[in-house]
Design a protein around this motif. Structure first.
Motif, short mmCIF file in Angstrom:
data_model
loop_
_atom_site.label_atom_id
_atom_site.label_comp_id
_atom_site.label_asym_id
_atom_site.label_seq_id
_atom_site.Cartn_x
_atom_site.Cartn_y
_atom_site.Cartn_z
N ALA A 51 -6.16 -6.88 -51.15
CA ALA A 51 -6.75 -8.19 -51.23
C ALA A 51 -5.63 -9.22 -50.52
CB ALA A 51 -6.61 -8.54 -52.82
N LEU A 52 -4.59 -8.85 -50.33
CA LEU A 52 -3.29 -9.72 -49.73
C LEU A 52 -3.40 -9.70 -48.24
CD1 LEU A 52 -0.09 -9.54 -51.44
CD2 LEU A 52 -1.37 -11.49 -50.93
N ILE A 53 -3.74 -8.49 -47.66
CA ILE A 53 -3.55 -8.39 -46.10
C ILE A 53 -4.76 -8.08 -45.58
CG2 ILE A 53 -1.27 -7.47 -46.15
CD1 ILE A 53 -2.41 -4.71 -45.59
N GLY A 54 -5.72 -8.08 -46.39
CA GLY A 54 -7.34 -7.85 -46.01
C GLY A 54 -7.92 -8.41 -44.84
N SER A 55 -7.54 -10.06 -44.71
CA SER A 55 -8.18 -10.67 -43.66
C SER A 55 -7.57 -10.18 -42.25
CB SER A 55 -8.07 -12.10 -43.71
OG SER A 55 -6.77 -12.50 -44.19
N TRP A 56 -6.14 -9.92 -42.37
CA TRP A 56 -5.31 -9.47 -41.27
C TRP A 56 -5.97 -7.83 -40.81
CZ3 TRP A 56 -2.43 -4.87 -40.94
CH2 TRP A 56 -1.83 -5.04 -39.77
N LEU A 57 -6.26 -7.16 -41.72
CA LEU A 57 -6.79 -5.84 -41.53
C LEU A 57 -8.14 -5.97 -40.65
CD1 LEU A 57 -6.57 -3.57 -44.74
CD2 LEU A 57 -5.76 -3.11 -42.40
N VAL A 58 -8.94 -6.75 -41.42
CA VAL A 58 -10.33 -6.69 -40.66
C VAL A 58 -10.29 -7.22 -39.35
CG1 VAL A 58 -12.47 -8.17 -40.95
CG2 VAL A 58 -11.43 -7.33 -42.95
N SER A 59 -9.41 -8.31 -39.17
CA SER A 59 -9.46 -9.07 -37.76
C SER A 59 -8.84 -8.35 -36.78
CB SER A 59 -8.91 -10.47 -37.66
OG SER A 59 -7.55 -10.38 -38.39
#
Lengths: 359, 306
Positions: free
Chosen positions: B24-32
């Motif tokens: 949940a925390l690093i999700g957006s970084w993971l995706v991008s």
């Protein structure tokens, strides 16, 4: 219960505020009366909430309603209609107390107003049509789920840490965590779509005449109800299994069970008559407490399977902003839950002669 | 506390829970960065593609990457869960601990309110309130869920507080003349952290569950992605009828996994056993005796067998 058969219902509670045994049916009656009082207060709270929610929501639901009404009927509503809507949804010019009294008056006359999405059908007609479906579905699946779950739970709790218990209990925890609506989709996908065994939407075969005395119609009701019922029973079993197992674990360790075993009674008799019988009480009172949340599952299942019950109608009402319908259904569900609670309480009095106060 | 962390079930449960928090925390970084996409981007070359190749978990009917949505949805779901959990446990602590500690009329009043809220069918109520509020955002949904989930927690906390109230150390403090609030905040609260954290975990999962349910029913607008919206879109856009299991199966499984993790932690807590309850509800006593009975039973069966 005769003295020879009476296995102690529970070990005498040495802890806590046990008020000593109260004998006779008087204690049972006073218990029931207290509960009845509580349910009356709860019903009052539900009705008052129903009255307050539209009045304290941002915006003016009455205006929104009149707009919808205008769209639905194609005519500008007359003053009488406006008056009726104001009575249910609040007139800024009137004082709140007076409105509240008016609201009670119309409820007392079973006047729930007209549906907006099916204008000008009275709300009560729509609700009465949907009610039997929900009662049938919710009632049957709750009873079956409760029976199966309790029985399985008694079986698992009989040998805590045994092979069946250590294997099945974690699996049950997983099943118990499955979201009901998702499970319903999965059931549709597997049994309805991939295997094609059962119809996936509706409550009866539309090609069969809608008659209660027609065998084919009743069979189609059974066939169409299979998948929603399966989903709900599956959800129900897991919860009851869990609760029963946990209490069963405590009763199998009691001395009277040990005694029954020592007497050489047959194992299944000891399990059902001695251990399970005494572990049953929390599951019975739990049934009452769970009814409110059971409806959450029933609503979702009805929506996914387009089952023509209250849940589906409620869903339609919410999506078409049909406030009169929404409120009436909520009121009905609440009263139903309270009535079922009262029945469960009475059973409790029968099951546990001492009827200790349950909070 | 050390006992708490050495329990296998608690460890596994907390690990799974932590993993979801991390996603949940690093999700957006993971995706991008890692996947190099975003949950809304449409791949016109792969509409409704099965898992494999460029899209590990396939795509939706409109060509959005399912894995990217799953990761992004984790943040949406967990955020609503956390917020509703904080609210539910907060209100529950306020009502339950106050009632349990003060007792008397206040307690009776608060218990009555708790029971009324617990008896009302919360899901239809939430559905209706959400129906009145057009376009509810994630925060409003979280508040709504928290508002209807506190009564269960409040009951537990009241029972625990009741048991603490009669203990010797509280009596001693009373003799010394400690103020009520200091006693509650400084002396009672630390004893409740165990049950508070367990209740919080459960409340978070209930929040995730309920959010998914409400989203599935079309409550809540905006373009935020949660596990609930994924399943909802999968149903609306005929993902089920077309047999696109990779679209609707993973979010449901993730929700279930989160629920199982919480159940494991709570199993573990139960195994460790509750503090001895002196003045508490029967339900709590029953649970406490459960462990003793279970332990006793193991020796008993051996005796009977031999």
């Amino acid at each position: 219960m005769t003295a020879t058969r009476a296995a102690p219902v529970q070990a005498p509670t040495q802890l806590g505020k046990y008020r000593g045994p109260r004998t006779g049916s008087r204690a049972g009656w006073s218990f029931l009366l207290r509960r009845l009082g509580f349910y009356l207060v709860t019903a009052w709270a539900a009705i008052t909430l129903n009255f307050l929610i539209p009045r304290f929501m941002p915006g003016d639901p009455a205006v929104a309603l009149m707009k919808n009404l205008q769209q639905a009927s194609g005519t500008v509503p007359n003053a009488a209609a406006m008056q009726a809507v104001r009575m249910f949804y609040g007139d800024p010019q009137q004082n709140l107390l007076q409105q509240y009294l008016e609201y009670w008056k119309s409820l007392a006359h079973f006047d729930f107003g007209l549906s907006v999405s099916h204008y000008p059908t009275p709300v009560s007609d729509i609700v009465l049509e949907a009610l039997p479906w929900t009662v049938l579905l919710a009632g049957a699946t709750t009873v079956i789920g409760w029976l199966l779950g309790t029985l399985l739970g008694a079986f698992l709790g009989w040998k805590p840490g045994g092979r069946a218990d250590s294997l099945l209990t974690p699996i049950t925890a997983f099943f118990y965590s499955l979201p009901p609506f998702w499970l319903a989709l999965l059931v549709i996908y597997v049994f309805g779509f991939t295997l094609g065994w059962f119809p996936i939407s509706g409550g009866y075969d539309p090609d069969v005449p809608f008659q209660m005395n027609n065998l084919w119609f009743l069979l189609s009701v059974l066939r169409y109800g299979t998948l929603p019922a399966f989903t709900l029973i599956f959800i129900g079993i897991n919860g009851w299994l869990f609760a029963m197992r946990n209490v069963m674990v405590t009763t199998v360790g009691e001395d009277y069970v040990l005694l029954a075993r020592a007497k050489g009674l047959r194992p299944h008799r000891v399990m059902l008559r001695y251990a399970a019988r005494n572990a049953l009480l929390p599951n019975v009172s739990g049934l009452a407490l769970a009814l409110g949340s059971i409806f959450g599952g029933v609503i979702v299942a009805e929506i996914v399977f387009t089952y023509p019950g209250l849940g589906y109608v409620l869903f339609q009402a919410v999506s078409s902003h049909d406030f009169p319908l929404m409120q009436t259904i909520f009121l009905l569900i609440t009263l139903g839950v309270l009535a079922a609670n009262l029945i469960a309480d009475s059973t409790y009095v029968l099951l546990d002669p001492r009827t200790r106060e349950q909070r | 506390m050390s006992q708490f962390l050495t329990n296998g079930k608690v460890r596994i449960g907390l690990a799974v829970f932590g993993a979801f928090l991390l996603i949940a925390l690093i999700g957006s970084w993971l995706v991008s960065s890692v996947l190099g996409t975003d949950p809304h981007r449409i791949d016109y070359d792969a509409l409704g593609a099965a898992p494999g190749g460029e899209h590990l978990l396939g795509t939706t009917t409109s060509g959005q990457d399912v894995l990217a949505q799953l990761i992004t949805g984790c943040r949406g779901s967990v955020a609503v869960g956390l917020l509703s959990g904080v609210l539910a446990v907060g209100v529950a602590a306020l009502v339950g601990v106050t009632g349990g500690f003060i007792g008397g009329r206040t307690d009776q009043m608060l218990t009555a309110v708790t029971n009324i809220f617990a008896t009302l069918p919360s899901f239809p109520l939430m559905l209706i309130v959400a129906g009145y509020m057009a376009n509810v955002g994630p925060v409003a949904i979280a508040l709504l869920i928290g508002l209807f989930e506190w009564p269960v927690c409040a009951r537990y906390l009241r029972a625990q507080t009741l048991s603490l109230r009669g203990r010797d150390f509280v009596q001693a403090l009373r003799m010394v003349g400690e103020s009520r609030w200091r006693m509650v905040l400084v002396e009672i609260m630390p004893h409740l952290t165990g049950i508070l954290s367990s209740l919080f975990l459960r409340a978070v999962v209930t929040g995730v569950f309920t959010e998914a349910g409400l989203r599935f029913l079309g409550i809540g607008g905006g373009d935020s992605v949660t596990w609930g919206t994924m399943i909802a879109f999968a149903q609306q856009q005929e993902g089920v009828v077309r047999g696109m299991w990779w679209w609707f199966a993973p979010p449901g499984l993730f929700i279930a996994l989160l629920g199982t993790a919480t159940a494991l932690v709570n199993f573990g807590l139960d195994e460790i056993g509750n503090p001895v309850l002196r003045h508490s509800s029967r339900a709590a006593v029953r649970r406490a005796t459960a462990h003793m009975a279970a332990r006793r039973d193991r020796t008993n069966t051996v005796e009977v067998a031999s």
